[in-house]
Scaffold this active site. Structure first.
Site, short mmCIF file in Angstrom:
data_model
loop_
_atom_site.label_atom_id
_atom_site.label_comp_id
_atom_site.label_asym_id
_atom_site.label_seq_id
_atom_site.Cartn_x
_atom_site.Cartn_y
_atom_site.Cartn_z
CE1 TYR A 90 47.35 75.70 51.15
CE2 TYR A 90 48.61 75.78 49.11
CZ TYR A 90 47.96 75.07 50.11
OH TYR A 90 47.95 73.70 50.05
CD GLU A 91 43.64 79.05 53.78
OE1 GLU A 91 43.53 79.98 54.60
OE2 GLU A 91 42.84 78.87 52.86
CE1 TYR B 95 65.44 76.85 70.95
CE2 TYR B 95 65.62 74.98 69.48
CZ TYR B 95 65.40 76.32 69.68
OH TYR B 95 65.17 77.14 68.62
CB ALA C 46 37.82 86.67 45.89
CD GLN C 47 40.92 86.48 53.61
OE1 GLN C 47 39.88 86.13 54.15
NE2 GLN C 47 42.10 86.07 53.98
NE ARG D 42 70.98 55.02 39.92
CZ ARG D 42 71.12 55.34 38.64
NH1 ARG D 42 70.47 54.67 37.69
NH2 ARG D 42 71.93 56.32 38.29
CE1 TYR E 254 39.29 87.77 59.72
CE2 TYR E 254 41.02 87.14 61.26
CZ TYR E 254 40.36 88.12 60.53
OH TYR E 254 40.79 89.42 60.60
N GLY F 179 70.12 61.96 39.64
CA GLY F 179 69.73 62.68 38.42
C GLY F 179 68.28 62.44 38.06
CB SER G 30 53.83 77.25 60.59
OG SER G 30 52.80 78.20 60.61
C1 LIG Z 1 39.73 64.35 53.97
C2 LIG Z 1 39.65 65.62 53.24
C3 LIG Z 1 41.01 66.27 53.06
C4 LIG Z 1 40.88 67.63 52.43
C5 LIG Z 1 42.23 68.28 52.24
C6 LIG Z 1 42.08 69.61 51.60
C7 LIG Z 1 43.36 70.41 51.39
C8 LIG Z 1 44.47 69.61 50.98
C9 LIG Z 1 45.56 70.40 50.29
C10 LIG Z 1 45.35 70.42 48.84
C11 LIG Z 1 46.41 71.13 48.07
C12 LIG Z 1 46.21 72.32 47.56
C13 LIG Z 1 45.00 73.11 47.85
C14 LIG Z 1 45.30 74.55 47.68
C15 LIG Z 1 44.21 75.35 48.25
C16 LIG Z 1 44.72 76.74 48.42
C17 LIG Z 1 43.77 77.50 49.25
C18 LIG Z 1 44.40 78.79 49.65
C19 LIG Z 1 43.36 79.75 50.05
C20 LIG Z 1 43.91 81.00 50.71
O1 LIG Z 1 45.07 81.22 50.84
S1 LIG Z 1 42.71 82.05 51.27
C21 LIG Z 1 43.56 83.40 51.97
C22 LIG Z 1 44.21 83.02 53.25
N1 LIG Z 1 44.71 84.18 53.91
C23 LIG Z 1 45.19 84.15 55.11
O2 LIG Z 1 45.32 83.11 55.70
C24 LIG Z 1 45.54 85.47 55.71
C25 LIG Z 1 46.33 85.31 56.96
N2 LIG Z 1 46.00 86.34 57.89
C26 LIG Z 1 45.14 86.12 58.90
O3 LIG Z 1 44.57 85.06 59.05
C27 LIG Z 1 44.95 87.29 59.82
O4 LIG Z 1 45.21 88.48 59.26
C28 LIG Z 1 45.78 87.14 61.09
C29 LIG Z 1 47.26 86.93 60.79
C30 LIG Z 1 45.24 85.94 61.85
C31 LIG Z 1 45.64 88.41 61.92
O5 LIG Z 1 44.31 88.77 61.95
P1 LIG Z 1 43.82 90.10 62.67
O6 LIG Z 1 44.70 91.23 62.30
O7 LIG Z 1 42.38 90.23 62.37
O8 LIG Z 1 43.97 89.72 64.15
P2 LIG Z 1 45.09 90.00 65.24
O9 LIG Z 1 46.44 89.53 64.81
O10 LIG Z 1 45.01 91.43 65.65
O11 LIG Z 1 44.58 89.09 66.38
C32 LIG Z 1 43.48 89.46 67.17
C33 LIG Z 1 43.00 88.26 67.94
O12 LIG Z 1 42.25 87.43 67.08
C34 LIG Z 1 42.72 86.10 67.20
N3 LIG Z 1 42.45 85.38 65.97
C35 LIG Z 1 42.93 85.66 64.74
N4 LIG Z 1 42.45 84.77 63.86
C36 LIG Z 1 41.64 83.94 64.55
C37 LIG Z 1 40.85 82.81 64.19
N5 LIG Z 1 40.82 82.35 62.93
N6 LIG Z 1 40.15 82.19 65.14
C38 LIG Z 1 40.19 82.62 66.42
N7 LIG Z 1 40.92 83.69 66.83
C39 LIG Z 1 41.63 84.33 65.89
C40 LIG Z 1 44.18 86.26 67.49
O13 LIG Z 1 44.73 85.07 68.01
C41 LIG Z 1 44.14 87.39 68.46
O14 LIG Z 1 43.76 86.89 69.72
P3 LIG Z 1 44.37 87.54 71.05
O15 LIG Z 1 44.15 89.02 70.95
O16 LIG Z 1 45.80 87.19 71.07
O17 LIG Z 1 43.59 86.87 72.12
C1 LIG Z 2 49.11 78.60 45.68
C2 LIG Z 2 48.39 79.74 46.32
C3 LIG Z 2 47.02 79.73 46.38
C4 LIG Z 2 46.32 80.80 46.95
N1 LIG Z 2 44.96 80.79 46.95
C5 LIG Z 2 44.29 81.83 47.46
C6 LIG Z 2 42.86 81.88 47.43
O1 LIG Z 2 42.22 80.95 46.95
N2 LIG Z 2 42.23 82.95 47.94
C7 LIG Z 2 42.91 83.99 48.48
O2 LIG Z 2 42.26 84.93 48.93
N3 LIG Z 2 44.25 83.98 48.55
C8 LIG Z 2 44.96 82.94 48.04
N4 LIG Z 2 46.34 82.91 48.10
C9 LIG Z 2 47.05 84.04 48.71
C10 LIG Z 2 47.68 83.67 50.04
O3 LIG Z 2 46.71 83.41 51.01
C11 LIG Z 2 48.63 84.78 50.48
O4 LIG Z 2 49.67 84.84 49.53
C12 LIG Z 2 49.17 84.50 51.86
O5 LIG Z 2 48.18 84.68 52.81
C13 LIG Z 2 50.40 85.35 52.20
O6 LIG Z 2 50.12 86.69 52.09
P1 LIG Z 2 51.04 87.69 51.23
O7 LIG Z 2 51.17 87.12 49.88
O8 LIG Z 2 50.43 89.01 51.42
O9 LIG Z 2 52.46 87.64 51.90
P2 LIG Z 2 53.16 88.82 52.73
O10 LIG Z 2 52.37 89.01 53.97
O11 LIG Z 2 53.43 89.99 51.91
O12 LIG Z 2 54.50 88.07 53.12
C14 LIG Z 2 55.82 88.51 52.67
C15 LIG Z 2 56.80 88.36 53.84
O13 LIG Z 2 56.44 89.27 54.87
C16 LIG Z 2 56.41 88.62 56.12
N5 LIG Z 2 55.39 89.23 56.98
C17 LIG Z 2 54.20 89.75 56.61
N6 LIG Z 2 53.52 90.20 57.68
C18 LIG Z 2 54.28 89.96 58.75
C19 LIG Z 2 54.10 90.15 60.15
N7 LIG Z 2 53.00 90.71 60.64
N8 LIG Z 2 55.08 89.76 60.96
C20 LIG Z 2 56.18 89.18 60.48
N9 LIG Z 2 56.40 88.94 59.16
C21 LIG Z 2 55.47 89.34 58.32
C22 LIG Z 2 56.05 87.17 55.78
O14 LIG Z 2 56.46 86.27 56.80
C23 LIG Z 2 56.82 86.98 54.47
O15 LIG Z 2 58.13 86.58 54.77
C24 LIG Z 2 47.04 81.88 47.52
C25 LIG Z 2 48.44 81.87 47.48
C26 LIG Z 2 49.11 80.82 46.89
C27 LIG Z 2 50.62 80.83 46.85
#
Ligand SMILES: CCCCCCCCCC/C=C\CCCCCCCC(=O)SCCNC(=O)CCNC(=O)[C@H](O)C(C)(C)COP(=O)(O)OP(=O)(O)OC[C@H]1O[C@@H](n2cnc3c(N)ncnc32)[C@H](O)[C@@H]1OP(=O)(O)O
Ligand SMILES: Cc1cc2nc3c(=O)[nH]c(=O)nc-3n(C[C@H](O)[C@H](O)[C@H](O)COP(=O)(O)OP(=O)(O)OC[C@H]3O[C@@H](n4cnc5c(N)ncnc54)[C@H](O)[C@@H]3O)c2cc1C
Length: 642
Positions: A404-405, A552, A121-122, A291, A259, A382, A363
């Site tokens: 996500y992620e 490009y 839960a994040q 088809r 992370y 269809g 991505s």
């Molecule tokens: C065989 C087995 C197969 C199994 C398959 C499994 C899966 C299959 C798919 C199945 C289908 C469905 C499954 C669904 C499951 C859904 C799960 C979804 C769960 C979630 O969504 S959880 C929530 C996820 N949320 C996010 O991802 C949030 C995104 N945001 C971020 O990660 C961060 O905020 C950020 C964008 C990275 C920015 O972070 P922050 O503000 O802290 O940092 P800065 O931008 O200031 O960067 C500073 C510095 O840190 C470096 N950095 C950032 N992150 C990392 C990292 N993780 N590791 C190392 N370094 C990191 C960044 O690069 C900067 O470095 P620099 O200063 O440039 O040197």
């Molecule tokens: C199916 C599903 C499952 C999920 N499961 C989980 C879970 O298990 N646990 C959990 O914690 N979360 C979960 N999430 C949440 C998910 O991780 C977030 O929705 C995701 O990280 C995107 O964040 P947001 O919703 O805040 O989007 P926002 O950040 O609000 O994005 C909205 C728009 O703003 C833009 N934007 C935002 N920030 C910037 C920036 N810095 N620069 C440029 N553009 C920007 C984005 O590109 C986007 O176009 C899930 C989401 C989905 C859809």
């Protein structure tokens, strides 16, 4: 070919054995087609099968093998999710990577035995991407040695976590840690949410389901609020970070080590996406070879729609991408496992490279997978729009991966940070310091591409051309960024003004990696027939992808118009070459009918009989006259007739 796709002969054989066992266990099959069920029925059905699996899993698979678990999951529970989806995908990985040995001994065996169900839960209602601005707090109370979790306002509610709403009784919760009024940023805590006996929410916890979504509706994505909810100090996950009883904070070896659960999913989801793309293509390609519609030669009978070049162009480049993603995904998982092992023993030097790579791949792969699945759906005309194809559900689940992620644009920008740093090394004459994935940025390229200029050059000239465009765009975007800063623009403002160009660089770099992973794999293959079929697919891939990014390479004259014509001709040539193998290239993924859940894409090819049977079984057809007619439409028509 299955051995190439799944990694080895043994893996391919095990998949077949597992599918065969499941086919013999009717209790593990859907009791009726999922599209005919309500959300509640689907959740119930999934929980029913999940419990049987918990009992019988050991008879079907090796439960310690993630690939076998994933296959079992896809066959039995399917891609719409299940009540424990996040337990395996994030909860256990978070505990494994971030809990101390002592904490793992306490929680992991219980989680693995499924005594407890957990999630991650994040994300909050107000913030997902920007973790630094999450609002949930965990304030250390020195007197009781507890953390007090609190949701200060509505935007701080946890929102989205999978299986949080109804199924989980525990979660790894990410909250800002505050000790003696100092904020140490987001940290992960192990939190009990519900009573283990009654499953009722514990006092201080507000929790529920966020409602139906575009797809993935078996998962109860949820909301969660805390009202000054207390947990012991020792529930902070303490493998890397520690807080001592007196509130002393011991910082981790890398600021972003917490992370790691996100990086885990980003690394593993690539093969998950490849599987979804290949599933949709399998359905569409099988259907296209059954088809018949229209004639190519008016004197001949109607043709299979797969004979049309437009249909091949719609489907075959995506077949190549599915293979490419599978191969790139396998490499990424290997790298991830290596970095995780190093990280656990304190070596964090490879984390930045892994983060950059997985951010870009996550991505590009999710976006192109979505594109490919939607084309597959349209290629079915269809019938693609009917849930009988199941492609719309596959699309809905796969496209969630763009969000996500880490939202795709944001993750591309993370890779861009790494590329810009690498560009700075090149510009300052320190190319020798470049990591292996970006070493090409420091290599001088030829003045023009040699594609079509050197006989038998294999894929070398293609790789060099991809390297050239990726390097040029990276340096161009970096120059733009540095230039703006030299003109006095603040770093963040300059970054935003260049972000479209920066993301272009990230995509090109990632597409280069995918091409190279495909080339590496084909070069390794010993079996001559498999090599030949995959070489054809690789030819299609490099030419199609290059054509897609040709602007490009044209803008600096690296490619000429005549080379572009050659590349285009190659695409058409390989569409034709792949046609005879197209169905087999997808059947080689060996998806069972049970797993595909598609009436349109069944192996037997009896499309029309199957569709008619399916339509007749629609709940609407249980009666000839619906109550919507007797109650409303009939009286309306009668009134109009008066
Ligand atoms: C065989 C087995 C197969 C199994 C398959 C499994 C899966 C299959 C798919 C199945 C289908 C469905 C499954 C669904 C499951 C859904 C799960 C979804 C769960 C979630 O969504 S959880 C929530 C996820 N949320 C996010 O991802 C949030 C995104 N945001 C971020 O990660 C961060 O905020 C950020 C964008 C990275 C920015 O972070 P922050 O503000 O802290 O940092 P800065 O931008 O200031 O960067 C500073 C510095 O840190 C470096 N950095 C950032 N992150 C990392 C990292 N993780 N590791 C190392 N370094 C990191 C960044 O690069 C900067 O470095 P620099 O200063 O440039 O040197
Ligand atoms: C199916 C599903 C499952 C999920 N499961 C989980 C879970 O298990 N646990 C959990 O914690 N979360 C979960 N999430 C949440 C998910 O991780 C977030 O929705 C995701 O990280 C995107 O964040 P947001 O919703 O805040 O989007 P926002 O950040 O609000 O994005 C909205 C728009 O703003 C833009 N934007 C935002 N920030 C910037 C920036 N810095 N620069 C440029 N553009 C920007 C984005 O590109 C986007 O176009 C899930 C989401 C989905 C859809």
């Amino acid at each position: 070919m299955a051995a190439q796709i799944w990694g080895s002969e043994k893996r391919a054989r095990r998949r077949r054995e597992i599918s065969a066992k499941i086919a013999q266990m009717p209790e593990l099959h859907d009791s009726k087609p999922l599209p005919f069920m309500t959300r509640e029925e689907k959740i119930m059905e999934s929980a029913r099968k999940l419990t049987i699996l918990t009992e019988k899993m050991g008879q079907i698979i090796d439960p310690t093998d993630p690939a076998e678990l994933y296959h079992l999951n896809n066959e039995v529970l399917g891609l719409e999710g299940n009540p424990m989806a996040l337990h395996g995908v994030m909860f256990i990985p978070a505990l494994s990577a971030q809990a101390s040995d002592e904490q793992q001994a306490k929680w992991l065996p219980r989680a693995l035995r499924r005594e407890i169900i957990g999630t991650y839960a994040q994300t909050e209602l107000g913030h997902g991407t920007n973790l630094q601005n999450l609002e949930t707090t965990a304030t250390y109370d020195l007197a009781t040695q507890e953390f007090v979790l609190h949701t200060p306002q509505i935007t701080a509610l946890k929102w989205w976590p999978g299986n949080l709403g109804k199924s989980s009784n525990y979660a790894v919760v990410v909250a800002h840690m505050i000790i003696k009024a100092k904020n140490y940023g987001p940290h992960p805590f192990m939190v009990q949410l519900r009573d283990e006996k009654t499953h009722e929410p514990l006092p201080g916890i507000t929790i529920g389901d966020i409602g139906p979504k575009m797809a993935y509706n078996i998962v109860d994505n949820g909301f969660l609020g805390f009202n000054k909810y207390r947990i012991p100090r020792t529930n902070l996950l303490m493998r890397h970070t520690k807080v001592e009883a007196d509130g002393t904070y011991i910082k981790p070896p890398h600021a972003k080590i917490n992370y790691s659960a996100m990086v885990h999913v980003r690394a593993y989801m690539l093969t998950g996406q490849a599987i979804m793309l290949a599933s949709a293509l399998n359905i569409a390609t099988r259907y296209s070879s059954v088809r018949r519609q229209g004639q190519i030669d008016k004197s001949q009978p109607e043709v299979k729609v797969l004979e049309y070049q437009t249909q091949q162009h719609r489907l075959f480049p995506s077949i190549a991408r599915a293979y490419a993603f599978q191969f790139a995904g396998a490499e990424t998982v290997k790298l991830y496992e290596h970095v995780l092992k190093e990280m656990k023993s304190g070596n964090v030097s490879l984390m930045a490279d892994l983060h950059a790579l997985t951010s870009g791949l996550k991505s590009v792969v999710t976006y192109q997978t979505g594109e490919g699945i939607e084309q597959a759906r349209m290629a079915c005309g269809g019938h693609g729009y009917s849930m009988a194809s199941y492609i719309s559900e596959i699309y809905g689940v796969a496209i969630g991966g763009c969000t996500y992620e880490g939202e795709n644009m944001v993750m591309l920008l993370q890779l861009a940070r790494y590329l810009v740093k690498s560009a700075a090394l090149v510009k300052s004459g320190q190319s020798s310091k470049l990591g292996p994935l970006v070493a090409y940025l420091g290599v001088k390229s030829e003045p023009t591409s040699l594609i079509d200029r050197i006989p038998n050059s294999g894929f070398t000239e293609y790789v060099k051309t991809f390297q050239h465009v990726s390097k040029r765009q990276t340096l161009k975007a970096a120059d733009m960024f540095f230039g703006l800063m030299e003109k006095g623009e603040k770093r963040e403002i300059a970054w935003n003004k260049c972000s479209v160009e920066l993301n272009r660089a990230s995509r090109l770099h990632t597409r280069l990696f995918i091409v190279e992973a495909f080339v590496r794999r084909v070069n390794e293959i010993a079996d001559i027939r498999i090599k030949e079929a995959l070489t054809d697919l690789l030819h299609l891939h490099v030419n199609y992808e290059l054509l897609d990014i040709a602007s490009y390479a044209l803008e600096d004259g690296f490619l000429s118009a005549s080379q572009l014509d050659y590349i285009r001709d190659q695409v058409y040539l390989y569409l034709g070459k792949i046609r005879p193998n197209a169905v087999s290239l997808l059947d080689s993924w060996e998806f069972s009918d049970i797993e595909l859940r598609s009436v349109l894409g069944r192996r037997d090819g009896n499309v029309y009989e199957n569709l008619f049977k399916w339509a007749k079984s629609s709940p609407l057809n249980k009666t000839d006259v619906l109550s919507s007619v007797t109650q409303y439409l009939k009286p309306m028509m009668e009134k109009a007739r008066l």
